[in-house]
Write a protein that holds these residues in place. Sequence first.
Motif, mmCIF file in Angstrom:
data_model
loop_
_atom_site.group_PDB
_atom_site.id
_atom_site.type_symbol
_atom_site.label_atom_id
_atom_site.label_comp_id
_atom_site.label_asym_id
_atom_site.label_seq_id
_atom_site.Cartn_x
_atom_site.Cartn_y
_atom_site.Cartn_z
ATOM 1 N N TYR A 144 48.876 41.515 37.368
ATOM 2 C CA TYR A 144 47.889 42.326 36.490
ATOM 3 C C TYR A 144 46.894 43.051 37.083
ATOM 4 C CZ TYR A 144 49.964 39.417 32.560
ATOM 5 O OH TYR A 144 50.715 38.970 31.690
ATOM 6 N N ASP A 145 46.463 42.527 38.486
ATOM 7 C CA ASP A 145 45.550 43.361 39.148
ATOM 8 C C ASP A 145 46.089 44.577 39.807
ATOM 9 O OD1 ASP A 145 44.071 41.011 38.482
ATOM 10 O OD2 ASP A 145 44.174 40.120 40.522
ATOM 11 N N SER A 146 47.329 44.758 39.871
ATOM 12 C CA SER A 146 47.866 45.998 40.378
ATOM 13 C C SER A 146 47.655 47.133 39.559
ATOM 14 C CB SER A 146 49.613 45.772 41.046
ATOM 15 O OG SER A 146 50.159 45.530 39.667
ATOM 16 N N ALA B 66 30.627 33.384 42.745
ATOM 17 C CA ALA B 66 30.808 33.698 44.031
ATOM 18 C C ALA B 66 31.205 35.283 44.163
ATOM 19 C CB ALA B 66 31.889 33.299 44.605
ATOM 20 N N LEU B 67 32.026 35.759 43.163
ATOM 21 C CA LEU B 67 32.304 37.164 43.202
ATOM 22 C C LEU B 67 31.065 37.939 42.870
ATOM 23 C CD1 LEU B 67 35.639 37.141 41.281
ATOM 24 C CD2 LEU B 67 35.479 37.492 43.771
ATOM 25 N N THR B 68 30.489 37.652 41.850
ATOM 26 C CA THR B 68 29.014 38.392 41.464
ATOM 27 C C THR B 68 28.290 38.342 42.657
ATOM 28 O OG1 THR B 68 29.369 37.457 39.287
ATOM 29 C CG2 THR B 68 27.061 38.262 39.989
ATOM 30 N N GLY C 219 42.020 34.603 32.278
ATOM 31 C CA GLY C 219 41.251 35.674 31.764
ATOM 32 C C GLY C 219 39.963 35.448 31.740
ATOM 33 N N GLN C 220 39.226 34.441 32.130
ATOM 34 C CA GLN C 220 37.935 34.155 31.921
ATOM 35 C C GLN C 220 36.916 34.746 33.154
ATOM 36 O OE1 GLN C 220 38.853 30.034 29.563
ATOM 37 N NE2 GLN C 220 37.661 29.947 31.498
ATOM 38 N N VAL C 221 37.615 35.002 34.154
ATOM 39 C CA VAL C 221 36.677 35.448 35.241
ATOM 40 C C VAL C 221 35.967 36.610 35.189
ATOM 41 C CG1 VAL C 221 36.814 36.218 37.559
ATOM 42 C CG2 VAL C 221 37.983 34.156 36.922
ATOM 43 N N GLY D 155 41.999 42.468 36.022
ATOM 44 C CA GLY D 155 43.119 42.243 35.514
ATOM 45 C C GLY D 155 43.062 41.449 34.246
ATOM 46 N N LYS D 156 43.865 41.333 33.156
ATOM 47 C CA LYS D 156 43.680 40.624 32.072
ATOM 48 C C LYS D 156 43.651 39.298 32.510
ATOM 49 C CE LYS D 156 46.960 39.464 28.471
ATOM 50 N NZ LYS D 156 46.691 40.076 27.145
ATOM 51 N N MET D 157 44.449 38.846 33.375
ATOM 52 C CA MET D 157 44.544 37.580 33.834
ATOM 53 C C MET D 157 45.420 37.303 35.016
ATOM 54 S SD MET D 157 47.462 36.046 31.403
ATOM 55 C CE MET D 157 49.048 35.782 31.869
ATOM 56 N N THR D 158 45.005 36.066 35.577
ATOM 57 C CA THR D 158 45.934 35.846 36.966
ATOM 58 C C THR D 158 47.049 34.862 36.466
ATOM 59 O OG1 THR D 158 44.535 33.852 37.291
ATOM 60 C CG2 THR D 158 43.998 35.868 38.469
ATOM 61 N N ALA E 126 37.575 47.008 41.831
ATOM 62 C CA ALA E 126 38.598 46.350 41.098
ATOM 63 C C ALA E 126 38.645 44.859 41.872
ATOM 64 C CB ALA E 126 40.011 46.949 41.228
ATOM 65 N N CYS E 127 38.419 43.719 40.806
ATOM 66 C CA CYS E 127 38.473 42.476 41.479
ATOM 67 C C CYS E 127 40.084 42.217 41.399
ATOM 68 C CB CYS E 127 37.756 41.541 40.700
ATOM 69 S SG CYS E 127 36.139 41.694 40.725
ATOM 70 N N ILE E 128 40.585 41.578 42.483
ATOM 71 C CA ILE E 128 41.937 41.340 42.623
ATOM 72 C C ILE E 128 42.146 39.914 43.187
ATOM 73 C CG2 ILE E 128 42.481 43.911 42.809
ATOM 74 C CD1 ILE E 128 43.110 41.626 45.885
ATOM 75 N N LYS E 129 43.213 39.249 42.858
ATOM 76 C CA LYS E 129 43.535 38.099 43.489
ATOM 77 C C LYS E 129 45.037 38.034 44.147
ATOM 78 C CE LYS E 129 43.479 33.038 42.539
ATOM 79 N NZ LYS E 129 43.322 32.004 41.531
ATOM 80 N N GLN E 130 45.233 37.154 45.361
ATOM 81 C CA GLN E 130 46.352 36.851 45.680
ATOM 82 C C GLN E 130 46.992 35.595 44.955
ATOM 83 O OE1 GLN E 130 47.093 35.614 49.861
ATOM 84 N NE2 GLN E 130 48.729 37.254 50.060
ATOM 85 N N VAL F 267 37.905 47.285 46.491
ATOM 86 C CA VAL F 267 38.701 46.211 45.683
ATOM 87 C C VAL F 267 38.044 44.961 46.378
ATOM 88 C CG1 VAL F 267 40.831 47.044 45.268
ATOM 89 C CG2 VAL F 267 40.424 45.822 47.398
ATOM 90 N N LEU F 268 37.756 43.914 45.713
ATOM 91 C CA LEU F 268 37.220 42.745 45.988
ATOM 92 C C LEU F 268 38.016 41.475 45.938
ATOM 93 C CD1 LEU F 268 34.775 40.775 46.780
ATOM 94 C CD2 LEU F 268 34.130 41.069 44.786
ATOM 95 N N THR F 269 38.299 40.367 46.809
ATOM 96 C CA THR F 269 38.936 39.316 46.484
ATOM 97 C C THR F 269 38.288 38.394 47.147
ATOM 98 O OG1 THR F 269 41.215 38.083 46.273
ATOM 99 C CG2 THR F 269 40.379 39.217 48.349
ATOM 100 N N MET F 270 38.285 36.863 46.625
ATOM 101 C CA MET F 270 37.876 35.864 46.826
ATOM 102 C C MET F 270 39.180 34.933 47.311
ATOM 103 S SD MET F 270 35.744 32.967 45.394
ATOM 104 C CE MET F 270 36.630 31.990 44.408
HETATM 105 N N1 LIG Z 1 39.790 34.876 43.269
HETATM 106 C C1 LIG Z 1 39.469 36.010 42.927
HETATM 107 N N2 LIG Z 1 39.074 37.209 43.444
HETATM 108 C C2 LIG Z 1 38.821 38.184 42.858
HETATM 109 N N3 LIG Z 1 39.186 38.461 41.526
HETATM 110 C C3 LIG Z 1 39.474 37.526 40.746
HETATM 111 C C4 LIG Z 1 39.809 36.070 41.294
HETATM 112 N N4 LIG Z 1 40.137 35.270 40.280
HETATM 113 C C5 LIG Z 1 40.127 36.293 39.246
HETATM 114 N N5 LIG Z 1 39.790 37.380 39.498
HETATM 115 C C6 LIG Z 1 39.960 38.547 38.322
HETATM 116 O O1 LIG Z 1 39.812 38.026 37.145
HETATM 117 C C7 LIG Z 1 40.726 38.361 36.423
HETATM 118 C C8 LIG Z 1 41.196 37.169 35.656
HETATM 119 O O2 LIG Z 1 41.510 35.815 36.201
HETATM 120 P P1 LIG Z 1 41.617 34.429 35.717
HETATM 121 O O3 LIG Z 1 40.452 34.196 34.794
HETATM 122 O O4 LIG Z 1 41.821 33.585 36.676
HETATM 123 O O5 LIG Z 1 42.891 34.629 34.903
HETATM 124 C C9 LIG Z 1 42.049 38.540 37.537
HETATM 125 O O6 LIG Z 1 43.006 39.576 37.075
HETATM 126 C C10 LIG Z 1 41.355 39.281 38.569
HETATM 127 O O7 LIG Z 1 40.929 40.634 38.369
#
Ligand SMILES: Nc1ncnc2c1ncn2[C@@H]1O[C@H](COP(=O)(O)O)[C@@H](O)[C@H]1O
Lengths: 273, 344, 431
Positions: free
Chosen positions: A38-40, A101-103, A130-132, A121-124, A6-10, A59-62
Amino acid sequence: MLHIVACIKQVPDTKIIKMNPKTNTMDRASAPAILNPYDSHAVEEAVRLRSRYGGTVSVLTMGPPPAVKAIKKCIEIGADEGYMITDRAFAGADTLATSYALTKALQKIAETRPIDLIICGKMTIDGDTGQVGPGIARRLDMPPLTSVNKVVELNREEGYAIVHRKLEDGYEVIRSTLPCLLSVEKEINDVPYSTMTNMLRAARYQPHIWSVNDLPDIDKTQLGLKGSPTIVSSVWAPEKPKGGTQLEGNPQEQVRQLIDILLERKELFQGVT
Amino acid sequence: MNFEDYRGVWVFIEEKDGIIAEVALELLGAGRRLADKRKTQLSGVLIGDQVTGLAQTAFEYGADCVYVYDDPIYRFYRTETYMRAMLACVEKYKPEILLYGATSTGKDLASAVATDLPTGLTADTTQLDVEEDTGLLLASRPAFGGNIMATILCKKYRPQMATVRPKVMKALQRVPGRIGEIVEESIPITEEDIRTKVLEIVRATTQRARIDEADIIVSGGKGLGGPAGFQLIHQLAETLGAAVGASRDVVEAGWIGHHHQVGQTGVTVTPKIYFAVGISGAIQHIVGMQNSGLIIAINKDPAAPIFQSCHYGIVGDALEIVPMLIEGFKAALGRKEEADARKV
Amino acid sequence: MPEKFDAIVVGAGPAGIACAYELAKAGVSVLLLERGEYPGSKNVMGGVLYRKMMEEVIPDFHKEAPLERPIVEQRFMMMDKSSAVTFSYKGLEWAQEPFNNFTVLRAKFDQWFAGKAVEKGALLVNETVVLECIVENGKVVGVRTDRPDGELRADVVVLADGVNSLLAKSLGFHKEFRPDEVALATMEILKLDKKLIEDRFNLEEGQGCTIELFGDATKGILGTGFLYTNKDTLSIGVGSLLSGLIKHKIKPYELMEYVKKHPMIRPYIQGAEPQEYLAHLIPEGGYRSIPKVAGAGVLVVGDAAQLVNAIHREGSNMAMTSGRIAAETILAAKEREDFSEESLDLYRQRLMSSFVGQDMKKYKDSTHHFDKFPQYFEQYIPMMNKAMSQMLTVDGSSKWEKQKKIWRDIGTAKQKFKIARDIYRAWKVMK
Ligand SMILES: Nc1ncnc2c1ncn2[C@@H]1O[C@H](COP(=O)(O)O)[C@@H](O)[C@H]1O
Ligand SMILES: Cc1cc2nc3c(=O)[nH]c(=O)nc-3n(C[C@H](O)[C@H](O)[C@H](O)COP(=O)(O)OP(=O)(O)OC[C@H]3O[C@@H](n4cnc5c(N)ncnc54)[C@H](O)[C@@H]3O)c2cc1C
Ligand SMILES: Cc1cc2nc3c(=O)[nH]c(=O)nc-3n(C[C@H](O)[C@H](O)[C@H](O)COP(=O)(O)OP(=O)(O)OC[C@H]3O[C@@H](n4cnc5c(N)ncnc54)[C@H](O)[C@@H]3O)c2cc1C
């Protein structure tokens, strides 16, 4: 064994954020950092799939070093492993540079344990694009499945997944090959109150932390601000409507006035019996 | 990358069941303005199964040209197929600007295309402009949960892409008979290449008044106190023949389903009349309803921000006011009902 | 099988954290449970942190802890409706090491302090409410939390759950509060530009000032108010005994509004934006209200043990010291492998011979005294204001005449005697 990442972000809690009205920057101190809501749900879905099919949830975060907290939160939800990439070089990334970077990090994770499914998640709530997720999927050449609100089946042996994608007026049932990437809606699950066992595990857990130099074959020009095609040129406070007429009198009188005003547009109420 | 090679404003024409999505028509309106400012063509990209006929509608709403990918393989939206078509088209004809509706389909497609090209993509735009001489797209959007607006530029790459929120731009008046050029395109693609299959489409079974189409919306917020109080919203809506909306807090509390949520993370609505009952008026809610024709706020806190965003406000307890409104409207509108009652 | 720890500490305030820190430092396994989102998230305190007791836990803490300002001036304002007599001491020796005390914001400070305990090896679990102690054969053997599979075991449970310690109550260690044993305090954090703060309070860059408010701040009800300088915020608050609030039928936030609008206070806070509003109880029963603090497998520390010196608004220091002594007791008990009440009672003995017990004893009658004789707040402070006003108003009459008039105004010989007696009494309970 099934491996789900799961990709997650703070993110700053934008619900209670305070903005500096002069500079239109956010007062970081006013907004506590939280796990993107959304990430939870993404993590919870991974945990649920693990309890159905077995395997491992990572889980992975940047993000900056304090984002370790967000990883711990995911361990509380039930994730097994947490990975974090943190480096000045990543700062200022837009969605294209973030997904790059996440890739790279995902490829490194896959070296030790091949990945069957990625859930985003759907989006942050800060980036709010929602593009990541789809970006990662394209780079890893996995089918991206967005707006997922149910996972019907995963079949690792035969290599497919069946999910529901939410549409404006219903849903579609999709079958995709594995590995694939899902961006999930909040409604896909409810995140329950974590168990004490998970809380203790999280309190003890130390995530894997990588800097840019730990990621093999990385093209630094594609990272951070440098690697971001979009730039923010200006920010301003959203225009606020000026406010309307406060009706006067006691409640009965106010209601009466309002009804009179609205009945001037009687055509709108046609078809009302 | 030679920027000179990239010309024209494009719109992805989202289609479903043989009908062009509302947002695509709105984008043609917005795109027309940009194209005129740049003195260039406005084109549509239409992908689907038996959709060529829809090109005419696009012309009537402002397109000069429509690129069509018409093949059974495009019957349902799938990222893989649509993305390949779009990528091929962009690489062949090189637009300067490419807009998509910020719908689930539009966002999905745009994200994939942006990654492969690669280029910048601005999400959920609510304002669009272009620099006349350079062609630089000024795409503005709410950020940090709607607390600020930001203008996003993409200086280094072409095309410049953005997804645009539905209901924000205005479609042009339709010009029946207006004509344009249809360019039929195809790419080699077979079902075997595709890793995703749509097994089934299920339309939502329960019949609800859809808030994105309703003329009148009665929205309720946390101020109603609980699901019981929220029933008043249903009753008023029923009296007025209106759809029911809600703030996010109400949706999260489970008083009503997600598809009723108005606002930044819900639906943007532009009804003729919008009632905000017991809603504080957080910016995230406001951005989703501020373009409504007539906004009426009922809140017991005179300092609630909603009163800054309404046309008429009543300061008072919703639990007291709404029943009075229901009564009043029933009396004013419901003569027929009474007459019927008398007949029996 | 529930997990077992050497010690479980309930509540991550200064008392609990200090205790967990010391235990972890000594290498025993300790779990710190906190119901807030993070330590400090729910904690309220005007914000004076005393250097000495903190240093006994973490030497040199001031080099890295998130402190607001070192206090160089302490003012005491005896307020009437539109006047105030102010005493103050300002000493620049307090502007440098070793410092005297600092203002802190608990939300930041507690988080940092808890982080230190975690660095030493304590395990911190937030967002978890301890519902009750698990008691077996008359001995506390663990706690039950509100989480699924939420039972935990330990040789010793330390109750550091703050003033309204439900856990100590449910063990029967203390009774419900009487309204004259506990004060209700409300406070606000107001945002104000750094430079403005320094100008208004006459401070050099980075230095701080505290003002304690008496008299009309609480509309004459027994209690006090305070106004403290932080980096770029002010902490303002009022607290009074529950009994006083009840008697005068006044709500705490009304007192708060009153203080904020008071002409002696208003200029300090003008233009400051409210950022946070908090309310909290303060145990003010003093020495006589200290409950049982040690039982089989359980110790009670900090506010939970009612260790607050109401006169000097000291609480966090007593909390830390009690936490530290509890930790030492537990370590000694562990050596003996004896967690019986007799063994742990060492805590009570040490606590009572420390400054905590000594001070609690010294001021044991103060709150009761002032509560019983409301004239201190209701009469003497206004009287003092009037006297100062007369003395300092230049109106042509001689100072000699003024003094005579003041003396006359105080009243009959009987009243004069009563005042003298009251002053003596106050001096006795405070000395
Ligand atoms: N810095 C990050 N690290 C890990 N996952 C991310 C990060 N930014 C976005 N994501 C993932 O991409 C989704 C959509 O993010 P966003 O495109 O920023 O709305 C988030 O719900 C996360 O699952
Ligand atoms: C990234 C992000 C996206 C968001 N997206 C959305 C979104 O799409 N849509 C959305 O709505 N919110 C959204 N929010 C949440 C938004 O910030 C607010 O929290 C939410 O809109 C508040 O809902 P509310 O007005 O119902 O509740 P509250 O803010 O609790 O307001 C209740 C109101 O009711 C009034 N009231 C109380 N009792 C009565 C009574 N008896 N009679 C009359 N009035 C009464 C009160 O005075 C108050 O003004 C988003 C937040 C974030 C951070
Ligand atoms: C307005 C005000 C101003 C003050 N000013 C000062 C001052 O300037 N200087 C000073 O030294 N003292 C001051 N005090 C007193 C000081 O705040 C306290 O004495 C001190 O905080 C006591 O520390 P503690 O650790 O015992 O309790 P607390 O700080 O109250 O910590 C108790 C912790 O336990 C947690 N908890 C409670 N129940 C449970 C449960 N069941 N499960 C899990 N966790 C639980 C709480 O969330 C909290 O974090 C002031 C107090 C107030 C109210």
